[in-house]
Design an enzyme around this catalytic site. Structure first.
Site, PDB file in Angstrom:
ATOM      1  N   LYS A  46       0.798  -1.194   0.000  1.00  0.00           N
ATOM      2  CA  LYS A  46       0.000   0.000   0.000  1.00  0.00           C
ATOM      3  C   LYS A  46       0.854   1.277   0.000  1.00  0.00           C
ATOM      4  O   LYS A  46       0.406   2.335  -0.401  1.00  0.00           O
ATOM      5  CB  LYS A  46      -0.880   0.021   1.262  1.00  0.00           C
ATOM      6  CG  LYS A  46      -1.850  -1.107   1.373  1.00  0.00           C
ATOM      7  CD  LYS A  46      -2.542  -1.058   2.753  1.00  0.00           C
ATOM      8  CE  LYS A  46      -3.315  -2.313   3.005  1.00  0.00           C
ATOM      9  NZ  LYS A  46      -3.805  -2.376   4.406  1.00  0.00           N
ATOM     10  N   ASP A 103       7.589   3.029  -2.114  1.00  0.00           N
ATOM     11  CA  ASP A 103       7.648   4.049  -1.076  1.00  0.00           C
ATOM     12  C   ASP A 103       9.052   4.157  -0.481  1.00  0.00           C
ATOM     13  O   ASP A 103       9.598   5.235  -0.331  1.00  0.00           O
ATOM     14  CB  ASP A 103       6.611   3.774   0.035  1.00  0.00           C
ATOM     15  CG  ASP A 103       6.705   2.368   0.630  1.00  0.00           C
ATOM     16  OD1 ASP A 103       7.475   1.521   0.112  1.00  0.00           O
ATOM     17  OD2 ASP A 103       6.002   2.100   1.626  1.00  0.00           O
ATOM     18  N   ASP A 106      14.468  -0.408   2.078  1.00  0.00           N
ATOM     19  CA  ASP A 106      15.105  -0.539   3.385  1.00  0.00           C
ATOM     20  C   ASP A 106      16.190  -1.620   3.267  1.00  0.00           C
ATOM     21  O   ASP A 106      17.287  -1.343   2.797  1.00  0.00           O
ATOM     22  CB  ASP A 106      13.996  -0.883   4.387  1.00  0.00           C
ATOM     23  CG  ASP A 106      14.436  -0.868   5.828  1.00  0.00           C
ATOM     24  OD1 ASP A 106      15.318  -0.080   6.176  1.00  0.00           O
ATOM     25  OD2 ASP A 106      13.902  -1.656   6.632  1.00  0.00           O
ATOM     26  N   LYS A 134      17.027   3.974   2.291  1.00  0.00           N
ATOM     27  CA  LYS A 134      17.857   3.899   3.506  1.00  0.00           C
ATOM     28  C   LYS A 134      19.096   3.082   3.182  1.00  0.00           C
ATOM     29  O   LYS A 134      19.128   1.879   3.443  1.00  0.00           O
ATOM     30  CB  LYS A 134      17.092   3.169   4.620  1.00  0.00           C
ATOM     31  CG  LYS A 134      16.042   3.960   5.345  1.00  0.00           C
ATOM     32  CD  LYS A 134      15.538   3.124   6.527  1.00  0.00           C
ATOM     33  CE  LYS A 134      14.203   3.579   7.032  1.00  0.00           C
ATOM     34  NZ  LYS A 134      13.595   2.635   7.974  1.00  0.00           N
ATOM     35  N   PHE A 155      12.877   4.852  11.573  1.00  0.00           N
ATOM     36  CA  PHE A 155      11.589   4.374  11.086  1.00  0.00           C
ATOM     37  C   PHE A 155      10.702   5.584  10.817  1.00  0.00           C
ATOM     38  O   PHE A 155      10.428   6.365  11.716  1.00  0.00           O
ATOM     39  CB  PHE A 155      10.925   3.423  12.075  1.00  0.00           C
ATOM     40  CG  PHE A 155       9.730   2.741  11.482  1.00  0.00           C
ATOM     41  CD1 PHE A 155       9.882   1.634  10.664  1.00  0.00           C
ATOM     42  CD2 PHE A 155       8.450   3.237  11.703  1.00  0.00           C
ATOM     43  CE1 PHE A 155       8.782   1.017  10.083  1.00  0.00           C
ATOM     44  CE2 PHE A 155       7.341   2.635  11.119  1.00  0.00           C
ATOM     45  CZ  PHE A 155       7.512   1.517  10.312  1.00  0.00           C
ATOM     46  N   VAL A 156      10.283   5.729   9.568  1.00  0.00           N
ATOM     47  CA  VAL A 156       9.528   6.925   9.168  1.00  0.00           C
ATOM     48  C   VAL A 156       8.083   6.588   8.808  1.00  0.00           C
ATOM     49  O   VAL A 156       7.780   5.459   8.414  1.00  0.00           O
ATOM     50  CB  VAL A 156      10.214   7.646   7.978  1.00  0.00           C
ATOM     51  CG1 VAL A 156      11.539   8.227   8.402  1.00  0.00           C
ATOM     52  CG2 VAL A 156      10.384   6.709   6.783  1.00  0.00           C
ATOM     53  N   ASP A 162       3.313   3.720   6.636  1.00  0.00           N
ATOM     54  CA  ASP A 162       2.498   3.509   7.830  1.00  0.00           C
ATOM     55  C   ASP A 162       3.297   2.995   9.013  1.00  0.00           C
ATOM     56  O   ASP A 162       4.388   2.439   8.859  1.00  0.00           O
ATOM     57  CB  ASP A 162       1.410   2.469   7.542  1.00  0.00           C
ATOM     58  CG  ASP A 162       1.982   1.049   7.464  1.00  0.00           C
ATOM     59  OD1 ASP A 162       2.897   0.829   6.632  1.00  0.00           O
ATOM     60  OD2 ASP A 162       1.541   0.180   8.240  1.00  0.00           O
ATOM     61  N   ARG A 168      -0.563   7.107   7.074  1.00  0.00           N
ATOM     62  CA  ARG A 168      -0.272   7.168   5.633  1.00  0.00           C
ATOM     63  C   ARG A 168      -0.664   8.503   5.020  1.00  0.00           C
ATOM     64  O   ARG A 168      -0.119   8.926   4.012  1.00  0.00           O
ATOM     65  CB  ARG A 168      -1.022   6.047   4.892  1.00  0.00           C
ATOM     66  CG  ARG A 168      -0.595   4.636   5.266  1.00  0.00           C
ATOM     67  CD  ARG A 168      -1.254   3.632   4.311  1.00  0.00           C
ATOM     68  NE  ARG A 168      -1.192   2.265   4.795  1.00  0.00           N
ATOM     69  CZ  ARG A 168      -0.170   1.438   4.615  1.00  0.00           C
ATOM     70  NH1 ARG A 168       0.896   1.850   3.972  1.00  0.00           N
ATOM     71  NH2 ARG A 168      -0.213   0.197   5.067  1.00  0.00           N
TER      72      ARG A 168
HETATM   73  P1  IMP Z   1      12.600  -3.962   2.736  1.00  0.00           P
HETATM   74  O1  IMP Z   1      12.153  -5.281   2.188  1.00  0.00           O
HETATM   75  O2  IMP Z   1      13.380  -4.125   4.007  1.00  0.00           O
HETATM   76  O3  IMP Z   1      13.352  -3.108   1.738  1.00  0.00           O
HETATM   77  O4  IMP Z   1      11.308  -3.198   3.233  1.00  0.00           O
HETATM   78  C1  IMP Z   1      10.432  -2.653   2.367  1.00  0.00           C
HETATM   79  C2  IMP Z   1       9.096  -2.404   3.023  1.00  0.00           C
HETATM   80  O5  IMP Z   1       9.160  -2.323   4.458  1.00  0.00           O
HETATM   81  C3  IMP Z   1       8.570  -1.067   2.548  1.00  0.00           C
HETATM   82  O6  IMP Z   1       7.869  -1.179   1.331  1.00  0.00           O
HETATM   83  C4  IMP Z   1       7.721  -0.624   3.723  1.00  0.00           C
HETATM   84  O7  IMP Z   1       6.416  -1.156   3.614  1.00  0.00           O
HETATM   85  C5  IMP Z   1       8.401  -1.229   4.941  1.00  0.00           C
HETATM   86  N1  IMP Z   1       9.300  -0.239   5.574  1.00  0.00           N
HETATM   87  C6  IMP Z   1      10.643  -0.248   5.614  1.00  0.00           C
HETATM   88  N2  IMP Z   1      11.134   0.801   6.296  1.00  0.00           N
HETATM   89  C7  IMP Z   1      10.061   1.514   6.686  1.00  0.00           C
HETATM   90  C8  IMP Z   1       9.912   2.745   7.454  1.00  0.00           C
HETATM   91  O8  IMP Z   1      10.869   3.415   7.884  1.00  0.00           O
HETATM   92  N3  IMP Z   1       8.629   3.151   7.653  1.00  0.00           N
HETATM   93  C9  IMP Z   1       7.541   2.473   7.186  1.00  0.00           C
HETATM   94  N4  IMP Z   1       7.631   1.331   6.485  1.00  0.00           N
HETATM   95  C10 IMP Z   1       8.885   0.855   6.242  1.00  0.00           C
HETATM   96 MG    MG Z   2       4.302  -1.128   5.593  1.00  0.00          MG
END
Ligand code: IMP
Ligand code: MG
Length: 185
Positions: A46, A103, A106, A134, A155-156, A162, A168
């Protein structure tokens, strides 16, 4: 979570004005890079919905949009690297120029999975546009073509992102007060 939204906000990390300015720049860049290619923007739900809505309106070229919904297994603030597709694309992307709109990147696990999943469908090209990045958290090395902002390891929330499905709708990207995490559990 109950009560006024702003009550739990520690600080604004990226203001509404900074976001709008950067989205306009990205819109100009993507419009130039994809001129004549009629790209398909794939929004990852989302979290990507607010960014997509603004980015698509900043484009001056013909393009279409489609949506995918994924969920990473794990707790509210940590990605586990295991991804599940909750909603797949409506369209066949073979031969199309696909731009994945995220969005935040991470650890990179979600994106790595999505890129692999889309690549086998043989798009003409496959690129990534993320509002937030990040870099210090990256566990998988993946190419990112368009980045709105590099941010520190915090964490944002806001502008689509969200915490436990809240925040959101904020027009800025912010950080929650430490107490807000406990309060929502
Ligand atoms: P990744 O697989 O670790 O790259 O995480 C990706 C997903 O984790 C993003 O699409 C977000 O839904 C969630 N996410 C990662 N960091 C944050 C944050 O700082 N705030 C909110 N959601 C996050
Ligand atoms: Mg999320």
């Amino acid at each position: 979570m109950v009560g006024p939204l702003m009550e739990n906000i520690e600080k604004v990390l990226i203001s509404e004005q900074e976001i709008q300015q950067r989205v306009a720049e990205l819109g100009r860049q993507i419009s130039a890079d994809y001129e004549g290619l009629n790209p398909l923007l794939v929004c990852v739900l989302k979290g990507g919905y607010v960014f997509l809505a603004d980015l698509t309106r900043a484009l001056t070229i013909c393009h279409s949009v489609d949506f995918m919904a994924v969920s990473s297994y794990g707790n509210a603030t940590e990605s586990s690297g295991v991804v599940r597709i909750l909603k797949d694309l409506d369209t066949d992307i073979s031969g199309k120029h696909v731009l994945l709109v995220e969005d935040i990147i991470d650890t990179g696990h979600t994106l790595a999975y999505l890129l692999e999943n889309l690549r086998v469908r043989q798009p003409a090209s496959l690129r990534v546009c993320t509002l937030l990045n990040k870099p210090s958290r990256r566990e998988v090395d993946i190419p990112i073509d368009y980045v709105g902002f590099d941010i520190p390891n915090e964490f944002v929330i806001g502008y689509g992102l969200d915490y436990a499905e809240n925040y959101r709708n904020l027009r800025f990207v912010g950080v929650l007060k430490p107490g807000a995490y406990r309060a929502s559990k």
